[in-house]
Design a protein around this motif. Structure first.
Motif, PDB file in Angstrom:
ATOM      1  N   SER A   1      -3.732  89.432 -20.766  1.00  0.00           N
ATOM      2  CA  SER A   1      -2.553  89.963 -21.452  1.00  0.00           C
ATOM      3  C   SER A   1      -1.269  89.445 -20.818  1.00  0.00           C
ATOM      4  O   SER A   1      -0.320  89.077 -21.508  1.00  0.00           O
ATOM      5  CB  SER A   1      -2.581  91.495 -21.419  1.00  0.00           C
ATOM      6  N   CYS A   2      -1.236  89.375 -19.482  1.00  0.00           N
ATOM      7  CA  CYS A   2      -0.008  88.983 -18.776  1.00  0.00           C
ATOM      8  C   CYS A   2       0.273  87.491 -18.875  1.00  0.00           C
ATOM      9  O   CYS A   2       1.430  87.085 -18.993  1.00  0.00           O
ATOM     10  CB  CYS A   2      -0.078  89.416 -17.311  1.00  0.00           C
ATOM     11  N   VAL A   3      -0.773  86.667 -18.819  1.00  0.00           N
ATOM     12  CA  VAL A   3      -0.507  85.228 -18.930  1.00  0.00           C
ATOM     13  C   VAL A   3      -0.137  84.869 -20.364  1.00  0.00           C
ATOM     14  O   VAL A   3       0.530  83.862 -20.605  1.00  0.00           O
ATOM     15  CB  VAL A   3      -1.697  84.373 -18.449  1.00  0.00           C
ATOM     16  N   SER A   4      -0.569  85.694 -21.327  1.00  0.00           N
ATOM     17  CA  SER A   4      -0.192  85.459 -22.717  1.00  0.00           C
ATOM     18  C   SER A   4       1.267  85.811 -22.949  1.00  0.00           C
ATOM     19  O   SER A   4       1.960  85.162 -23.732  1.00  0.00           O
ATOM     20  CB  SER A   4      -1.089  86.278 -23.656  1.00  0.00           C
ATOM     21  N   ASN A   5       1.750  86.861 -22.274  1.00  0.00           N
ATOM     22  CA  ASN A   5       3.142  87.293 -22.417  1.00  0.00           C
ATOM     23  C   ASN A   5       3.612  87.872 -21.090  1.00  0.00           C
ATOM     24  O   ASN A   5       3.491  89.072 -20.846  1.00  0.00           O
ATOM     25  CB  ASN A   5       3.272  88.332 -23.524  1.00  0.00           C
ATOM     26  N   PRO A   6       4.141  87.018 -20.205  1.00  0.00           N
ATOM     27  CA  PRO A   6       4.500  87.476 -18.849  1.00  0.00           C
ATOM     28  C   PRO A   6       5.624  88.504 -18.805  1.00  0.00           C
ATOM     29  O   PRO A   6       5.865  89.087 -17.748  1.00  0.00           O
ATOM     30  CB  PRO A   6       4.930  86.178 -18.148  1.00  0.00           C
ATOM     31  N   VAL A   7       6.317  88.730 -19.922  1.00  0.00           N
ATOM     32  CA  VAL A   7       7.458  89.639 -19.875  1.00  0.00           C
ATOM     33  C   VAL A   7       7.179  90.972 -20.547  1.00  0.00           C
ATOM     34  O   VAL A   7       8.080  91.778 -20.726  1.00  0.00           O
ATOM     35  CB  VAL A   7       8.696  88.989 -20.526  1.00  0.00           C
ATOM     36  N   GLN A   8       5.936  91.215 -20.920  1.00  0.00           N
ATOM     37  CA  GLN A   8       5.669  92.450 -21.633  1.00  0.00           C
ATOM     38  C   GLN A   8       5.700  93.655 -20.702  1.00  0.00           C
ATOM     39  O   GLN A   8       5.381  93.573 -19.519  1.00  0.00           O
ATOM     40  CB  GLN A   8       4.339  92.383 -22.370  1.00  0.00           C
ATOM     41  N   LEU A   9       6.073  94.795 -21.314  1.00  0.00           N
ATOM     42  CA  LEU A   9       6.107  96.061 -20.594  1.00  0.00           C
ATOM     43  C   LEU A   9       4.997  97.000 -21.058  1.00  0.00           C
ATOM     44  O   LEU A   9       4.644  97.944 -20.350  1.00  0.00           O
ATOM     45  CB  LEU A   9       7.457  96.753 -20.814  1.00  0.00           C
ATOM     46  N   SER A  10       4.480  96.724 -22.243  1.00  0.00           N
ATOM     47  CA  SER A  10       3.473  97.610 -22.801  1.00  0.00           C
ATOM     48  C   SER A  10       2.595  96.798 -23.750  1.00  0.00           C
ATOM     49  O   SER A  10       3.098  95.920 -24.454  1.00  0.00           O
ATOM     50  CB  SER A  10       4.146  98.771 -23.542  1.00  0.00           C
ATOM     51  N   PRO A  11       1.296  97.064 -23.825  1.00  0.00           N
ATOM     52  CA  PRO A  11       0.602  98.095 -23.050  1.00  0.00           C
ATOM     53  C   PRO A  11       0.373  97.751 -21.589  1.00  0.00           C
ATOM     54  O   PRO A  11      -0.043  98.594 -20.811  1.00  0.00           O
ATOM     55  CB  PRO A  11      -0.731  98.199 -23.789  1.00  0.00           C
ATOM     56  N   ASP A  12       0.597  96.507 -21.235  1.00  0.00           N
ATOM     57  CA  ASP A  12       0.423  96.098 -19.838  1.00  0.00           C
ATOM     58  C   ASP A  12       1.766  95.787 -19.224  1.00  0.00           C
ATOM     59  O   ASP A  12       2.562  95.032 -19.799  1.00  0.00           O
ATOM     60  CB  ASP A  12      -0.477  94.853 -19.756  1.00  0.00           C
ATOM     61  N   LEU A  13       2.023  96.349 -18.042  1.00  0.00           N
ATOM     62  CA  LEU A  13       3.240  96.019 -17.308  1.00  0.00           C
ATOM     63  C   LEU A  13       2.984  94.751 -16.507  1.00  0.00           C
ATOM     64  O   LEU A  13       2.178  94.752 -15.578  1.00  0.00           O
ATOM     65  CB  LEU A  13       3.639  97.167 -16.372  1.00  0.00           C
ATOM     66  N   CYS A  14       3.670  93.680 -16.895  1.00  0.00           N
ATOM     67  CA  CYS A  14       3.382  92.369 -16.294  1.00  0.00           C
ATOM     68  C   CYS A  14       4.514  91.840 -15.435  1.00  0.00           C
ATOM     69  O   CYS A  14       4.322  90.849 -14.713  1.00  0.00           O
ATOM     70  CB  CYS A  14       3.065  91.351 -17.384  1.00  0.00           C
ATOM     71  N   LEU A  15       5.699  92.423 -15.504  1.00  0.00           N
ATOM     72  CA  LEU A  15       6.812  91.924 -14.716  1.00  0.00           C
ATOM     73  C   LEU A  15       6.522  92.073 -13.232  1.00  0.00           C
ATOM     74  O   LEU A  15       5.896  93.045 -12.794  1.00  0.00           O
ATOM     75  CB  LEU A  15       8.095  92.673 -15.069  1.00  0.00           C
ATOM     76  N   GLY A  16       6.990  91.105 -12.458  1.00  0.00           N
ATOM     77  CA  GLY A  16       6.789  91.157 -11.019  1.00  0.00           C
ATOM     78  C   GLY A  16       7.610  92.261 -10.377  1.00  0.00           C
ATOM     79  O   GLY A  16       8.508  92.849 -10.984  1.00  0.00           O
ATOM     80  N   SER A  17       7.308  92.513  -9.113  1.00  0.00           N
ATOM     81  CA  SER A  17       7.998  93.595  -8.409  1.00  0.00           C
ATOM     82  C   SER A  17       9.491  93.329  -8.269  1.00  0.00           C
ATOM     83  O   SER A  17      10.269  94.266  -8.076  1.00  0.00           O
ATOM     84  CB  SER A  17       7.378  93.788  -7.022  1.00  0.00           C
ATOM     85  N   TYR A  18       9.902  92.066  -8.405  1.00  0.00           N
ATOM     86  CA  TYR A  18      11.324  91.747  -8.263  1.00  0.00           C
ATOM     87  C   TYR A  18      12.098  91.992  -9.550  1.00  0.00           C
ATOM     88  O   TYR A  18      13.317  91.840  -9.595  1.00  0.00           O
ATOM     89  CB  TYR A  18      11.507  90.297  -7.800  1.00  0.00           C
ATOM     90  N   GLY A  19      11.378  92.368 -10.621  1.00  0.00           N
ATOM     91  CA  GLY A  19      12.035  92.699 -11.875  1.00  0.00           C
ATOM     92  C   GLY A  19      11.999  91.606 -12.907  1.00  0.00           C
ATOM     93  O   GLY A  19      12.489  91.791 -14.012  1.00  0.00           O
ATOM     94  N   GLY A  20      11.428  90.463 -12.586  1.00  0.00           N
ATOM     95  CA  GLY A  20      11.361  89.343 -13.510  1.00  0.00           C
ATOM     96  C   GLY A  20       9.926  88.938 -13.762  1.00  0.00           C
ATOM     97  O   GLY A  20       8.980  89.511 -13.206  1.00  0.00           O
ATOM     98  N   PRO A  21       9.731  87.930 -14.618  1.00  0.00           N
ATOM     99  CA  PRO A  21       8.368  87.533 -14.998  1.00  0.00           C
ATOM    100  C   PRO A  21       7.702  86.651 -13.950  1.00  0.00           C
ATOM    101  O   PRO A  21       8.361  85.999 -13.144  1.00  0.00           O
ATOM    102  CB  PRO A  21       8.599  86.758 -16.289  1.00  0.00           C
ATOM    103  N   ILE A  22       6.382  86.637 -14.022  1.00  0.00           N
ATOM    104  CA  ILE A  22       5.576  85.714 -13.220  1.00  0.00           C
ATOM    105  C   ILE A  22       5.009  84.688 -14.189  1.00  0.00           C
ATOM    106  O   ILE A  22       4.130  85.002 -15.000  1.00  0.00           O
ATOM    107  CB  ILE A  22       4.433  86.455 -12.492  1.00  0.00           C
ATOM    108  N   PHE A  23       5.516  83.481 -14.119  1.00  0.00           N
ATOM    109  CA  PHE A  23       5.067  82.458 -15.049  1.00  0.00           C
ATOM    110  C   PHE A  23       3.733  81.885 -14.578  1.00  0.00           C
ATOM    111  O   PHE A  23       3.619  81.413 -13.441  1.00  0.00           O
ATOM    112  CB  PHE A  23       6.113  81.355 -15.174  1.00  0.00           C
TER     113      PHE A  23
END
Length: 1319
Positions: free
Chosen positions: A527-549
């Motif tokens: 889910s996260c590699v498909s959309n690294p900026v999603q918040l729901s249903p999976d929280l994928c943003l990194g701890s720094y507040g931005g995406p992990i490409f």
């Protein structure tokens, strides 16, 4: 990885909040019958958050819309719907109230963030929401399926939306290429939720209808025909539903208000030019034309040589004209012969007188010569050693250096990178099956790097690294003290690109997913590699507040030579990449904390790797300081190797310089150890003096200077020493001749040759100082001065030492132990060296046989032509792994970068200050949003990126301009001012807050009338630009905020009048994967060509700034620019060097033939060196260029002495003169420079440094072998065939001296006879 990525904050997925839409408009074939299914907003959705309201259930006719704000909003965002439903009297009846319209237009603000670049896409999607929400007869395609009843109201809890696939497909097609530069990814990957890269029309609209941000559930039902007999939620009748289908606008429409640019619509792109074939050289069959031509030339030349040889063999018995055996001492001398003889005698006389004077006062001249040298050597204390690769490789006046200085002085310098690449060991591949939709299953073959246990081990390692503490002046330095924090001050976490950051670097979150079973953690990953900026249903943003490409955090998922595709198989990764970015500073004094933490990191990683503490991990790592640390360690490791090399050469000189007497008891008397050590000391003192002089005048030295100059000066110095000493040994001391006279006569004999070679070499290197390449420039200056000083010391100090040694030998005292007196010689005859005897009696007669000379000509011509054919095929560049020792951790890091790297370095297209961005026409020349020119500079960059195989660009360039427009327009006139990006308080001040909403907000920064076609009026453009550059995303809103991505990309300057304007700014793109020097060079070359085209375009079309410039900058350009002009630089440097040798030879000898022969021989040596470089895998770069320039200087030693001896010989034929020159000077060249260097070079082959073994051992060995072969084999042969004719002035003078001596001897005999008669 791009800093811009940070801006992708949580705001990203709010786009999903557009979820509650449903139909689209245009030609709308919606039946006239129908009614509303809702009107207005009622209760909160009990299953959603408190801001989510349900629409009030309403099963009746549309109501008149009278709220003016709502009407204006509907007309702005839903013009097609308004046109369709407006009554003849101008009234509008809808199924939505003012609150519904406000909610809809508020969400359009988020949609605008992602797709407003493409008006057609934006319009097509808006139709879905507009018709769904407000159409007066939407019961034709909407069917409520569940109601929510409370005491006071009834709301629609869920509904079906019957929609035609044509509409969804056409809408999807108009949007599929739209790119979101704010988030650095395609917009549909964001709008499609967890489907991300797997987005389809069905998944897109399904996500619109059912996600965390939708106020109620909307189920899309695709149908191509009417649905009959559908149940009604109220149960009072069955329904007939008509699939919603309205006309859409294609993204490549000719309507300028709807047209999308190429960067967002591939069908708008112009035809891409065909990739030109790299024709290279024309081919003749399977052989290139150059090689084929040279083969023909060689064949013809071989035939010519054989014919000429046979002809000479026939005429030589008759001493025919032109034969090498024909005496050429007949006739009167010419003008040049007289000048040459006069110059020779003048030099000989001058040095003879001077040397006699030195020999009479040896101690005085030793003292006088050493004092200035020692004083100059003091300057070594002030010597600056350049170790910075930028200073070493890039001239301060070079384009890349100027560009780098401009970039660093205007923007923040490139960040410091700490990186760990971890390959999984002892883990197998495994399959994971998911169910993206009911009944549809998909199986993924996961790589070993995504094993759950391995991920936990990596997270443990990463957390340990984050907790490392360095030390600086006794103070602790943590990672948080030095890392990049793109969302600071709102987010204080470091920017770490790592797969485990999909779980926010929290071991408990990862463990929780693992504990769920059924590969829940793997599904979260998908889910996260498909959309690294999603918040729901999976929280994928990194701890720094931005995406992990994923392309920065994963490795091994690409096949060999693959580029990042639209759908990479990230789950097939075999390695994980952890990238930690540290802040950098132009002021190097501020780097202490970062260096301290990096030092601790490297220590820790060495402990981990060397201690086998990670049995399941194969780790490669590096920090910014790693390469420089390893270079320093490498230099220290090779000090011993270099020292041994020089000791071997010193030992050889000390032993070989002495003569081996026929009487063993005279061995210690004839030894020359002290004299040899004195000569070597003089060589080293000349090097020290050169270093000291340039240290005093401020010319920085380089590692080339420290490593190469001693080798060069020792080669030349030792050669001169051997020539001087061995000539002294061969020349018998004449009767009645004093030691001083003997020394003067010997020096006078060899000085012209020594002066000739020194002047040629010194001028060669001094002219090399004209190069603007720092490495070549410094080497040339230091080498030239060292050679001059060495020659002066040899003519003073060494001549004095030679005189003292001669006195020691005459007094029969031992070498070294001068107090010990040895045996007197049984004979006073001067013994010749063994080497001289071999040359005189064996080698020279053999080499100069007719058949041997013919073979030599054929072989050397073949080698030359073969090398000439191969030289253009030499690779240009220097692979970075060659600069590291074989046991370096950086070597493995380089290997893993090449193996697992999936994205290239960023490239910045920098625009110089002064461009008028406030003007719409000027904006259109740059931007890439609706209304911009199809050939704007950002479009040109994007179109180039569509052919990465030739452009080496993997992406278009992100621009701060269009996000700025989006940021200004956010929620303007929406009624949701508190959530806008740009908001003002009651005093009219910008609210710099990253809160989702700010209750201090009074209004937005801009009002609708402040915009024209979506852009601020020119006089308002600069008003909030600085606010934009300082603003961070507002939690889940305002993804377009400029600080994370563009805070350093734009400089705002101020006129003396106080008016602000845009200064220097840049647009960032990415290069494709670059692995070899050729890749890096080609990427830079294309970027330069593209920027030149862009600059020309702007200067031609700009109304205000015709002098604006755009240049590309990437961190590697300063190292690789030299390779763009390497062949030109090589040709110029070698051409100047060889021409200077020819000029000096001609000036000092006035002998055109001798000069031409030397020129030919040196040219052949250089070309053959290049052929050797091809066969031995030595690339052409600054290091090898320095060595080639040095090879010219070394070649002078191999050629000039033998040629000068030939030219000054008075033997009657060329063959005899060649034999005499080879015997006298050839033996000294062999025992001097050749054997001395050979012994020292062999040791370099055992150096730990690869660069030493490749560029020093191989090239130095080539210099000696190729140089000696040409100087001692080819040169004597060519001289015997077509060397200069006899200098008849010298020959006549010798004949006169011989006649005079014979007369004197005959006179003495007559006097003796008469005396006898008298007696």
């Amino acid at each position: 990885m791009n800093m811009a990525s940070a801006r992708i904050s949580k705001a990203t997925l709010l786009v999903a909040a557009l979820l509650f839409a449903l139909l689209i408009t245009a030609k709308a074939e919606i039946p006239e019958e129908g009614h509303c299914v809702w009107y207005g907003m009622c209760d909160r959705n009990p299953q959603k958050n408190a801001t989510m309201y349900l629409n009030c259930a309403y099963n009746g006719p549309a109501k008149l819309l009278e709220d003016q704000i709502a009407l204006d909003g509907l007309k702005t965002h839903c013009p097609d719907l308004v046109k369709e439903i407006t009554a003849e009297d101008g009234t509008i009846s809808t199924c939505c109230g003012a609150d519904n319209i406000l909610d809809m237009t508020t969400n359009f603000g988020q949609l605008d963030t992602f797709v407003s670049r493409c008006p057609a896409c934006m319009d097509n999607i808006k139709k879905n929401f507009c018709y769904f929400t407000c159409h007066p007869r939407h019961s034709n395609f909407l069917r409520p399926t569940e109601l929510y009843e409370t005491e006071n109201s009834t709301s629609v809890f869920s509904t079906d939306f019957v929609i035609h696939p044509k509409y969804t497909n056409d809408t999807f097609d108009s949007c599929k290429n739209v790119y979101s530069p704010e988030l650095n990814m395609p917009a549909l990957e964001i709008l499609c939720g967890s489907a991300g890269r797997d987005c389809t029309p069905e998944k897109l609209f399904s996500y619109f209808g059912n996600n965390e941000f939708a106020p109620f559930n909307i189920t899309y039902v695709w149908a191509s025909e009417d649905l009959e007999g559908v149940d009604n939620v109220w149960g009072n009748a069955t329904l007939t539903l008509h699939p919603f289908d309205v006309s859409t606008t294609p993204c490549n429409t000719s309507d300028p208000s709807m047209h999308c640019l190429c960067s967002d619509c591939r069908s708008s792109c112009p035809p891409l030019p065909e990739t030109p074939e790299d024709k290279g050289l024309a081919m003749v069959g399977s052989i290139d034309a150059l090689t084929f031509s040279l083969i023909l030339i060689y064949c013809a030349a071989v035939v010519g040589i054989i014919v000429a040889s046979c002809f000479w063999r026939r005429v030589s018995p008759r001493r025919g004209e032109g034969s090498p055996l024909t005496p050429d001492n007949v006739g009167d001398p010419g003008c040049f012969e007289k000048l040459s003889a006069k110059m020779e005698k003048s030099i000989k006389r001058t040095f003879s007188v001077f040397a006699r004077f030195v020999a009479k006062h040896p101690f005085f001249f030793i003292f006088v010569s050493l004092i200035p040298v020692i004083l100059l050597s003091v300057g070594i204390m002030y010597l600056q050693l350049t170790t910075d690769p930028v200073e070493l490789w890039a001239s301060p006046t070079s384009r890349s250096r100027k560009d780098k200085d401009y970039f660093d002085s205007h923007f923040a310098p490139f960040f410091r990178t700490t990186q760990i690449i971890i390959r999984a060991k002892n883990y197998d591949w495994f399959n994971v099956t998911t169910e993206p939709s009911p009944g549809a299953f998909k199986t993924y073959n996961f790589g070993p790097a995504l094993n759950e246990t391995f991920l936990q081990e990596v997270m443990t390692l990463q957390n340990e690294i984050e907790n490392l503490v360095g030390k600086l002046d006794g103070e602790n330095v943590t990672l948080r003290d030095v890392c990049m924090k793109p969302l600071a001050p709102q987010e204080d976490d470091c920017l770490i690109q790592s797969v485990v950051n999909y779980w926010q670097n929290d071991p408990e979150k990862l463990q929780a997913d693992i504990d769920k079973g059924d590969f829940a953690y793997a599904k979260h990953f998908i889910s996260c590699v498909s959309n690294p900026v999603q918040l729901s249903p999976d929280l994928c943003l990194g701890s720094y507040g931005g995406p992990i490409f994923p392309y920065t955090a994963l490795g091994g998922f690409l096949k060999e030579d693959d580029l990042i595709s639209d759908s990479p198989s990230y789950w097939e990764s075999t390695a994980l990449v952890i990238t930690i970015l540290l802040a950098n500073h132009n002021d190097k004094s501020l780097l202490g904390p970062a260096l301290a933490w990096e030092e601790r990191f490297l220590e820790y990683m060495k402990e981990i790797v060397n201690g086998n503490l990670t049995l399941n991990m194969d780790i490669a790592y590096n920090a910014e300081r790693g390469i420089e640390d390893e270079l320093k360690r490498e230099s220290m490791n090779d000090v011993l190797t270099i020292l041994i090399s020089y000791l071997i050469m010193f030992a050889y000189v000390a032993i070989a310089l002495g003569n081996v007497p026929s009487e063993c008891r005279r061995l210690f008397v004839e030894s020359k150890i002290l004299l040899a050590l004195g000569g070597v000391t003089i060589v080293m003192l000349s090097v020290f003096a050169s270093l000291g002089f340039y240290g005093l005048v401020g010319v920085p030295a380089t590692l080339f200077v420290m490593e190469v100059i001693p080798f060069l000066v020792l080669a030349v110095g030792v050669d001169n020493i051997f020539i001087l000493v061995q000539t002294w040994q061969r020349e018998p001391r004449q009767e009645g001749e004093s030691i001083e006279d003997h020394v003067g006569r010997v020096v006078g004999k060899v000085a012209p040759s020594m002066l000739l070679s020194t002047c040629a070499e010194a001028l060669c290197f001094f002219l090399g100082g004209l190069s603007d390449m720092p490495a070549v420039y410094a080497f040339a200056l230091y080498a030239a001065l060292a050679l001059v000083i060495d020659f002066l010391l040899q003519m003073t100090c060494f001549v004095a030492l030679l005189a003292l040694d001669a006195r020691r030998v005459e007094s029969n005292r031992w070498d070294i132990c001068c107090c010990v007196e040895g045996e007197k010689p049984a004979s006073t005859t001067q013994e010749k060296t063994v080497c001289f005897k071999i040359f005189q009696h064996v080698y020279a007669p053999f080499l100069l046989k007719d058949i041997v000379r013919m073979i030599v000509c054929i072989v050397f011509l073949g080698a030359f032509l073969a090398s000439l054919a191969l030289a253009p095929k030499i690779e240009v560049g220097l692979e970075q792994d060659l600069s590291m020792p074989e046991d370096s951790f950086v070597l493995k890091y380089f290997q893993y970068l090449n193996r697992y790297l999936s994205v290239g370095p960023p490239v910045y297209f920098v625009m110089t200050e002064g461009y008028n961005f406030t003007d719409f026409d000027e904006q259109n020349l740059v931007c890439q949003v609706s209304g911009c020119n199809d050939d704007s500079i950002l479009q040109q960059i994007f179109i180039s990126s569509l052919k990465p195989e030739t452009s080496y660009l993997a992406s278009g360039a992100s621009s701060w301009l269009s996000p700025y427009f989006t940021w200004l327009k956010d929620y303007v006139d929406s009624g949701f001012d508190i959530g806008a990006c740009c908001r003002l308080d009651s005093d009219g001040n910008f609210i710099n807050s990253s809160a989702l909403v700010d209750m201090n907000t009074v209004t937005t920064c801009m009002q609708p009338e402040d915009f024209e076609d979506g852009r601020p009026h020119p006089f308002l453009f600069m008003k909030h630009l600085e606010d934009y550059l300082n603003d961070n995303p507002h939690e889940t809103l305002c993804a377009s905020a400029g600080h994370p991505a563009y805070g350093d990309a734009v400089k705002v300057l101020q006129e003396p009048s106080g008016e602000k304007y845009v200064g220097a700014n840049y647009f960032m793109a990415y290069h494709s994967i670059l692995k070899t020097s050729e890749d890096f060079t080609n990427a830079m070359d294309f970027a330069y060509q593209l920027s030149a085209s862009i600059t020309s375009y702007l200067q031609k079309n700009s109304k205000f700034t015709p002098d604006v410039e755009v240049f590309p900058y990437s961190i590697f350009y300063v190292y690789y620019e030299q390779y763009l002009t390497m062949w030109t630089d090589t040709g110029v440097s070698l051409g100047v060097s060889v021409a200077s040798v020819f000029g000096v030879m001609l000036l000092l000898t006035f002998d055109l033939t001798s000069s031409a022969v030397v020129l030919l021989t040196i040219a052949m040596i250089v070309v053959d060196m290049m052929g050797m470089m091809f066969w031995w895998g030595i690339s052409l770069n600054a290091v090898s260029l320095v060595n080639l320039v040095m090879a010219v200087g070394i070649s002078v030693e191999f050629c000039s002495h033998v040629t000068h001896a030939f030219a000054t010989s008075v033997q009657p034929t060329r063959l005899l003169r060649a034999q005499e020159a080879l015997s006298t000077m050839g033996s000294s060249v062999l025992s001097g420079i050749t054997l001395t260097k050979f012994g020292g070079i062999i040791v370099l082959g055992f150096a730990q440094s690869q660069i030493f073994r490749v560029f020093y051992f191989r090239m130095y060995l080539g210099m000696v072998v190729v140089g000696a072969a040409h100087g001692l084999v080819f040169l004597p042969v060519i001289l015997s065939l077509c060397g200069p004719r006899l200098n008849r002035v010298l020959a006549n003078e010798k004949k006169e001296r011989e006649n005079k001596a014979a007369e004197e001897k005959h006179g003495e005999a007559n006097i003796g006879f008469q005396s006898d008669l008298h007696l």
